[in-house]
Write a protein that holds these residues in place. Structure first.
Motif, PDB file in Angstrom:
ATOM      1  N   ALA A  92       0.856  -1.182   0.000  1.00  0.00           N
ATOM      2  CA  ALA A  92       0.000   0.000   0.000  1.00  0.00           C
ATOM      3  C   ALA A  92       0.891   1.231   0.000  1.00  0.00           C
ATOM      4  CB  ALA A  92      -0.904   0.004   1.224  1.00  0.00           C
ATOM      5  N   ILE A  94       0.730   5.833  -0.261  1.00  0.00           N
ATOM      6  CA  ILE A  94      -0.083   7.054  -0.300  1.00  0.00           C
ATOM      7  C   ILE A  94       0.556   8.044  -1.254  1.00  0.00           C
ATOM      8  CG2 ILE A  94      -0.938   6.758   2.065  1.00  0.00           C
ATOM      9  CD1 ILE A  94       0.867   9.200   2.778  1.00  0.00           C
ATOM     10  N   LEU A 113      -5.051   6.591  -0.893  1.00  0.00           N
ATOM     11  CA  LEU A 113      -4.300   5.386  -0.538  1.00  0.00           C
ATOM     12  C   LEU A 113      -4.422   4.413  -1.704  1.00  0.00           C
ATOM     13  CD1 LEU A 113      -2.777   3.734   1.676  1.00  0.00           C
ATOM     14  CD2 LEU A 113      -5.014   2.978   2.474  1.00  0.00           C
ATOM     15  N   LYS A 124      -7.566   2.451  -5.688  1.00  0.00           N
ATOM     16  CA  LYS A 124      -7.388   3.732  -5.004  1.00  0.00           C
ATOM     17  C   LYS A 124      -8.554   3.938  -4.044  1.00  0.00           C
ATOM     18  CE  LYS A 124      -8.020   8.487  -6.218  1.00  0.00           C
ATOM     19  NZ  LYS A 124      -8.048   9.481  -7.281  1.00  0.00           N
ATOM     20  N   ASN A 138     -11.932   5.082   5.906  1.00  0.00           N
ATOM     21  CA  ASN A 138     -12.075   5.053   4.455  1.00  0.00           C
ATOM     22  C   ASN A 138     -13.290   5.893   4.094  1.00  0.00           C
ATOM     23  OD1 ASN A 138      -9.967   3.274   4.411  1.00  0.00           O
ATOM     24  ND2 ASN A 138     -11.211   1.477   4.010  1.00  0.00           N
ATOM     25  N   ILE A 165       0.303   4.789   7.921  1.00  0.00           N
ATOM     26  CA  ILE A 165      -0.543   5.678   7.110  1.00  0.00           C
ATOM     27  C   ILE A 165      -0.695   7.029   7.796  1.00  0.00           C
ATOM     28  CG2 ILE A 165      -2.856   6.006   6.142  1.00  0.00           C
ATOM     29  CD1 ILE A 165      -2.959   2.918   5.852  1.00  0.00           C
ATOM     30  N   THR A 169       0.906  10.487   6.381  1.00  0.00           N
ATOM     31  CA  THR A 169      -0.045  11.561   6.044  1.00  0.00           C
ATOM     32  C   THR A 169       0.148  12.779   6.924  1.00  0.00           C
ATOM     33  OG1 THR A 169      -1.661   9.889   5.377  1.00  0.00           O
ATOM     34  CG2 THR A 169      -2.491  12.115   5.782  1.00  0.00           C
TER      35      THR A 169
END
Length: 174
Positions: A92, A94, A113, A124, A138, A165, A169
Motif C-alpha cells: 500500500a 499514499i 491510498l 485507489k 475510508n 498511514i 499523512t
C-alpha cells in the motif's frame, strides 16, 4: 503476465539449448533427460526471480510523491522456498501530493491510498486521517462532510501511534 510467460518459455528453451550444446561438445556423454530437466529448472528459476523482483521494480517505477506505507510478504506451501525468504506480493502507498487539509479542521487530512498487488489492478481509496485523534477512516458510501468541513458518518478506526498511514499523512507539510 503474457510477456512474462513468453519470457519464461524462452528461458527454458535457452537453458535446454545450452545443455544440448554442452552435450554435443562432450560427445554425447550427458544423459538424455538432462536437457528437459534443465529447461524446467531454468523456467522455475526465472519465475522465482520474477516474483522476488516484482516489488523492487514496481516501487522503483512509482512517481515522486508516492510513499510506500505497508508491505505484505507472501509465503505458500506450494513455494517452500518462501518460508525461508518470503517475497512481497502486495503493498500500500499514499500519494503525498494528494494530501488535503481544511483550515477549520486542522487535525484532519484527506489522502489517496493506493493498493498494489502482483497480479491485481491498482486500487485507489480516499482516506480521512485524524492526526490528533490517531484514527483513520475510508471515505466510502454514506460518509458526509459537515458544514465546518469535518467528516461525519465515517467508520473511524483507532490506530496505534506508529501507524504508517497516519505517520506518512500527518508528516506531510500542509
Amino acid at each position: 503476465m503474457f510477456l512474462e510467460l513468453i519470457g519464461t518459455i524462452f528461458a527454458g528453451l535457452a537453458v535446454a539449448g545450452v545443455v544440448m550444446l554442452v552435450n554435443r561438445s562432450t560427445g554425447g556423454r550427458l544423459p538424455r533427460w538432462l536437457a528437459p530437466v534443465a529447461a524446467g529448472l531454468g523456467m522455475l528459476g526465472v519465475t522465482i526471480a520474477s516474483e522476488y523482483s516484482w516489488y523492487e521494480r514496481t516501487r522503483a517505477a512509482l512517481p515522486e510523491g508516492i510513499t510506500v506505507v505497508q508491505e505484505v510478504e507472501n509465503r505458500a506451501f506450494y513455494q517452500p522456498w518462501t518460508y525461508a525468504v518470503p517475497y512481497v506480493s502486495r503493498f500500500a502507498a499514499i500519494d503525498t501530493a494528494s494530501v488535503q487539509t481544511n483550515e477549520q479542521v486542522p487535525g484532519q487530512r484527506l489522502v489517496d491510498l493506493y493498493f498494489f498487488g502482483r497480479w491485481s489492478p491498482v486500487s485507489k481509496v480516499p482516506v480521512a486521517v485524524d492526526c490528533d485523534g490517531l484514527r483513520r477512516a475510508n471515505l466510502a458510501d454514506g460518509v458526509e462532510f459537515a458544514d465546518d468541513g469535518s467528516v461525519s458518518n465515517a467508520d473511524w478506526v483507532v490506530v496505534p501511534a506508529d501507524d504508517p498511514i497516519v505517520d506518512a499523512t500527518c508528516g506531510v507539510a500542509s
